[in-house]
Design a protein around this motif. Structure first.
Motif, PDB file in Angstrom:
ATOM      1  N   PRO A   1      11.243  -9.868  -8.150  1.00  0.00           N
ATOM      2  CA  PRO A   1      11.216  -9.232  -6.920  1.00  0.00           C
ATOM      3  C   PRO A   1      10.672  -7.842  -6.889  1.00  0.00           C
ATOM      4  O   PRO A   1      10.805  -7.120  -7.800  1.00  0.00           O
ATOM      5  N   THR A   2       9.786  -7.590  -5.763  1.00  0.00           N
ATOM      6  CA  THR A   2       9.186  -6.234  -5.605  1.00  0.00           C
ATOM      7  C   THR A   2       9.786  -5.855  -4.390  1.00  0.00           C
ATOM      8  O   THR A   2       9.807  -6.253  -3.377  1.00  0.00           O
ATOM      9  N   PHE A   3      10.072  -4.374  -4.536  1.00  0.00           N
ATOM     10  CA  PHE A   3      10.553  -3.526  -3.489  1.00  0.00           C
ATOM     11  C   PHE A   3       9.848  -3.401  -2.294  1.00  0.00           C
ATOM     12  O   PHE A   3       8.520  -3.038  -2.346  1.00  0.00           O
ATOM     13  N   LEU A   4      10.385  -3.552  -0.929  1.00  0.00           N
ATOM     14  CA  LEU A   4       9.689  -3.471   0.192  1.00  0.00           C
ATOM     15  C   LEU A   4      10.287  -2.239   0.893  1.00  0.00           C
ATOM     16  O   LEU A   4       9.229  -1.223   1.195  1.00  0.00           O
ATOM     17  N   PHE A   5      11.593  -2.123   1.152  1.00  0.00           N
ATOM     18  CA  PHE A   5      12.141  -1.043   2.179  1.00  0.00           C
ATOM     19  C   PHE A   5      13.314  -0.744   1.675  1.00  0.00           C
ATOM     20  O   PHE A   5      14.304  -1.665   1.190  1.00  0.00           O
ATOM     21  N   MET A   6      13.954   0.615   1.894  1.00  0.00           N
ATOM     22  CA  MET A   6      15.206   0.752   1.834  1.00  0.00           C
ATOM     23  C   MET A   6      15.736   1.280   3.080  1.00  0.00           C
ATOM     24  O   MET A   6      14.787   2.279   3.819  1.00  0.00           O
ATOM     25  N   LEU A   7      16.727   0.903   3.612  1.00  0.00           N
ATOM     26  CA  LEU A   7      17.216   1.498   5.163  1.00  0.00           C
ATOM     27  C   LEU A   7      18.595   2.015   4.844  1.00  0.00           C
ATOM     28  O   LEU A   7      19.446   1.415   4.163  1.00  0.00           O
ATOM     29  N   THR A   8      19.044   3.234   5.087  1.00  0.00           N
ATOM     30  CA  THR A   8      20.282   3.882   5.397  1.00  0.00           C
ATOM     31  C   THR A   8      20.949   4.095   6.663  1.00  0.00           C
ATOM     32  O   THR A   8      21.982   4.439   6.701  1.00  0.00           O
TER      33      THR A   8
ATOM     34  N   ARG B   1      26.207   1.493   2.033  1.00  0.00           N
ATOM     35  CA  ARG B   1      25.618   2.916   1.432  1.00  0.00           C
ATOM     36  C   ARG B   1      24.034   2.722   1.755  1.00  0.00           C
ATOM     37  O   ARG B   1      23.592   3.551   2.395  1.00  0.00           O
ATOM     38  N   SER B   2      23.618   1.590   1.575  1.00  0.00           N
ATOM     39  CA  SER B   2      22.121   1.315   1.885  1.00  0.00           C
ATOM     40  C   SER B   2      21.557  -0.013   1.651  1.00  0.00           C
ATOM     41  O   SER B   2      22.623  -1.043   1.215  1.00  0.00           O
ATOM     42  N   LEU B   3      20.596  -0.518   2.252  1.00  0.00           N
ATOM     43  CA  LEU B   3      20.252  -1.852   2.319  1.00  0.00           C
ATOM     44  C   LEU B   3      18.721  -2.007   1.993  1.00  0.00           C
ATOM     45  O   LEU B   3      17.640  -1.127   2.469  1.00  0.00           O
ATOM     46  N   LEU B   4      18.548  -2.874   1.154  1.00  0.00           N
ATOM     47  CA  LEU B   4      17.105  -2.931   0.604  1.00  0.00           C
ATOM     48  C   LEU B   4      16.527  -4.556   0.756  1.00  0.00           C
ATOM     49  O   LEU B   4      17.158  -5.161   0.830  1.00  0.00           O
ATOM     50  N   TRP B   5      14.942  -4.496   1.105  1.00  0.00           N
ATOM     51  CA  TRP B   5      14.315  -5.494   1.014  1.00  0.00           C
ATOM     52  C   TRP B   5      13.518  -5.780   0.025  1.00  0.00           C
ATOM     53  O   TRP B   5      12.843  -4.917  -0.351  1.00  0.00           O
ATOM     54  N   TYR B   6      13.516  -7.097  -0.356  1.00  0.00           N
ATOM     55  CA  TYR B   6      12.499  -7.505  -1.601  1.00  0.00           C
ATOM     56  C   TYR B   6      11.544  -8.427  -1.286  1.00  0.00           C
ATOM     57  O   TYR B   6      12.180  -9.413  -0.494  1.00  0.00           O
ATOM     58  N   LYS B   7      10.366  -8.694  -1.784  1.00  0.00           N
ATOM     59  CA  LYS B   7       9.666  -9.926  -1.812  1.00  0.00           C
ATOM     60  C   LYS B   7       9.886 -10.572  -3.183  1.00  0.00           C
ATOM     61  O   LYS B   7       9.288  -9.737  -4.044  1.00  0.00           O
ATOM     62  N   GLN B   8       9.777 -11.874  -3.394  1.00  0.00           N
ATOM     63  CA  GLN B   8       9.790 -12.386  -4.577  1.00  0.00           C
ATOM     64  C   GLN B   8       8.910 -13.665  -4.465  1.00  0.00           C
ATOM     65  O   GLN B   8       9.157 -14.552  -3.874  1.00  0.00           O
ATOM     66  N   GLU B   9       7.676 -13.709  -5.303  1.00  0.00           N
ATOM     67  CA  GLU B   9       6.789 -14.433  -5.228  1.00  0.00           C
ATOM     68  C   GLU B   9       7.365 -15.204  -6.614  1.00  0.00           C
ATOM     69  O   GLU B   9       8.344 -15.285  -6.875  1.00  0.00           O
TER      70      GLU B   9
ATOM     71  N   SER C   1      20.836   3.789  11.039  1.00  0.00           N
ATOM     72  CA  SER C   1      20.683   2.982  12.056  1.00  0.00           C
ATOM     73  C   SER C   1      19.433   3.275  12.848  1.00  0.00           C
ATOM     74  O   SER C   1      19.322   4.474  13.298  1.00  0.00           O
ATOM     75  N   GLY C   2      18.742   2.445  13.387  1.00  0.00           N
ATOM     76  CA  GLY C   2      17.650   2.473  14.303  1.00  0.00           C
ATOM     77  C   GLY C   2      16.393   2.961  13.904  1.00  0.00           C
ATOM     78  O   GLY C   2      15.727   3.066  14.919  1.00  0.00           O
ATOM     79  N   ILE C   3      16.279   3.562  12.710  1.00  0.00           N
ATOM     80  CA  ILE C   3      14.966   4.022  12.243  1.00  0.00           C
ATOM     81  C   ILE C   3      14.217   2.800  11.780  1.00  0.00           C
ATOM     82  O   ILE C   3      14.643   2.225  10.875  1.00  0.00           O
ATOM     83  N   GLU C   4      13.042   2.658  12.292  1.00  0.00           N
ATOM     84  CA  GLU C   4      12.151   1.602  11.514  1.00  0.00           C
ATOM     85  C   GLU C   4      11.436   2.190  10.576  1.00  0.00           C
ATOM     86  O   GLU C   4      10.852   3.028  10.501  1.00  0.00           O
ATOM     87  N   LYS C   5      11.547   1.306   9.607  1.00  0.00           N
ATOM     88  CA  LYS C   5      10.719   1.514   8.341  1.00  0.00           C
ATOM     89  C   LYS C   5       9.391   0.817   8.387  1.00  0.00           C
ATOM     90  O   LYS C   5       9.372  -0.698   8.829  1.00  0.00           O
ATOM     91  N   LYS C   6       7.924   1.161   8.200  1.00  0.00           N
ATOM     92  CA  LYS C   6       6.968   0.282   8.532  1.00  0.00           C
ATOM     93  C   LYS C   6       6.133   0.398   7.582  1.00  0.00           C
ATOM     94  O   LYS C   6       5.714   1.514   6.954  1.00  0.00           O
ATOM     95  N   SER C   7       5.248  -0.875   7.154  1.00  0.00           N
ATOM     96  CA  SER C   7       4.463  -0.774   5.942  1.00  0.00           C
ATOM     97  C   SER C   7       3.611  -1.734   6.265  1.00  0.00           C
ATOM     98  O   SER C   7       3.647  -3.027   6.138  1.00  0.00           O
ATOM     99  N   GLY C   8       2.357  -1.388   6.917  1.00  0.00           N
ATOM    100  CA  GLY C   8       1.243  -2.155   7.426  1.00  0.00           C
ATOM    101  C   GLY C   8       1.697  -3.519   8.381  1.00  0.00           C
ATOM    102  O   GLY C   8       2.185  -2.736   9.449  1.00  0.00           O
ATOM    103  N   ARG C   9       1.653  -4.607   7.995  1.00  0.00           N
ATOM    104  CA  ARG C   9       2.391  -5.609   8.872  1.00  0.00           C
ATOM    105  C   ARG C   9       3.617  -5.757   9.055  1.00  0.00           C
ATOM    106  O   ARG C   9       4.149  -6.574   9.608  1.00  0.00           O
ATOM    107  N   LEU C  10       4.309  -5.131   7.843  1.00  0.00           N
ATOM    108  CA  LEU C  10       5.672  -5.390   7.705  1.00  0.00           C
ATOM    109  C   LEU C  10       6.440  -4.217   8.317  1.00  0.00           C
ATOM    110  O   LEU C  10       6.109  -3.213   8.291  1.00  0.00           O
ATOM    111  N   SER C  11       7.567  -4.693   8.817  1.00  0.00           N
ATOM    112  CA  SER C  11       8.565  -3.505   9.380  1.00  0.00           C
ATOM    113  C   SER C  11       9.968  -4.111   9.059  1.00  0.00           C
ATOM    114  O   SER C  11      10.283  -5.254   9.412  1.00  0.00           O
ATOM    115  N   SER C  12      10.804  -3.000   9.422  1.00  0.00           N
ATOM    116  CA  SER C  12      12.224  -3.322   9.232  1.00  0.00           C
ATOM    117  C   SER C  12      13.353  -2.369   9.928  1.00  0.00           C
ATOM    118  O   SER C  12      12.722  -1.342  10.067  1.00  0.00           O
ATOM    119  N   ILE C  13      14.482  -2.752  10.343  1.00  0.00           N
ATOM    120  CA  ILE C  13      15.043  -1.957  11.364  1.00  0.00           C
ATOM    121  C   ILE C  13      16.669  -2.373  10.830  1.00  0.00           C
ATOM    122  O   ILE C  13      16.894  -3.388  10.363  1.00  0.00           O
TER     123      ILE C  13
END
Lengths: 113, 111
Positions: free
Chosen positions: B43-50, B31-39, B52-64
């Motif tokens: 965990p804090t939310f970074l991206f949700m991807l549903t 259904r969907s894929l999520l990335w989190y960052k945990q210090e 293919s092929g669409i890049e999600k970007k936030s500053g220096r971070l990106s995901s595909i």
């Protein structure tokens, strides 16, 4: 940060005692979740709620019960704590449930001696 | 059984380097894929991807996401010491409330 608080933040208890952890949210999200996080296992779902008085089991529900009498509060109870339940417990909330982003609370570190 | 595997499990780089973190999955009807960052906390939310092929970007971070090959990557460019954390990948199977988490990648950025 999403408005999620957990209490207590740290607890040490003895085997066989009952323990209740509380999750409180101010976001009015319908879905609430309890996870535990352990080294080597990652985050695993214990129970979740999809509305007031509506709850269901996750993958590691044995030894745990939950209750949700108000939208904002989700309680996790260990009826008789065991050492295997020593863990960090996270509450999470989600507005729409399946497929939607889950936002996590600060966690409760529970140690069962 | 639904499974999410992250690699590497641990990574140490120098400040300014670019890193790529990997997440592969086997789930029933994705259904969907999520990335989190945990210090050292939640965990804090970074991206949700549903899709293919669409890049999600936030500053220096990106995901595909690649739904055909069943994996996702998280890129961090020009890394900083504040990027040091555990990065978690999680997947929603269709029809399930449960997020299936990988074990995480522990990223350490040395000055």
């Amino acid at each position: 940060d999403a408005g999620i608080t957990q209490s207590p933040r740290h607890k040490v208890t003895e085997t066989g005692t009952p323990v209740t952890l509380r999750c409180h949210q101010t976001e009015n999200h319908r879905y609430m979740y309890w996870y535990r996080q352990d080294p080597g296992h990652g985050l695993r779902l214990i129970h979740y709620s999809y509305g007031v008085k509506d709850t269901d089991k996750g993958e590691v529900s044995d030894g745990y019960s939950v209750s949700r009498s108000k939208t904002e509060d989700f309680l996790l109870t260990l009826e008789s704590a065991t050492s295997s339940q020593t863990s960090v417990y996270f509450c999470a909330i989600s507005l729409r449930g399946e497929g939607d982003t889950q936002y996590f609370g600060p966690g409760t570190r529970l140690t069962v001696l | 059984e639904d499974k999410v595997v992250q690699s590497p499990l641990s990574l140490v780089v120098h400040e300014g380097d670019t890193v790529t973190l990997n997440c592969s999955y086997e789930v029933t009807n994705f259904r969907s894929l999520l990335w989190y960052k945990q210090e050292k906390k939640a965990p804090t939310f970074l991206f949700m991807l549903t899709s293919s092929g669409i890049e999600k970007k936030s500053g220096r971070l990106s995901s595909i996401l690649d739904k055909k090959e069943l994996f996702s990557i998280l890129n961090i460019t020009a890394t900083q010491t504040g990027d040091s954390a555990v990065y978690l990948c999680a997947v929603y199977p269709q029809g399930a409330q449960k997020l299936v988490f990988g074990q995480g990648t522990r990223l350490t950025i040395n000055p």
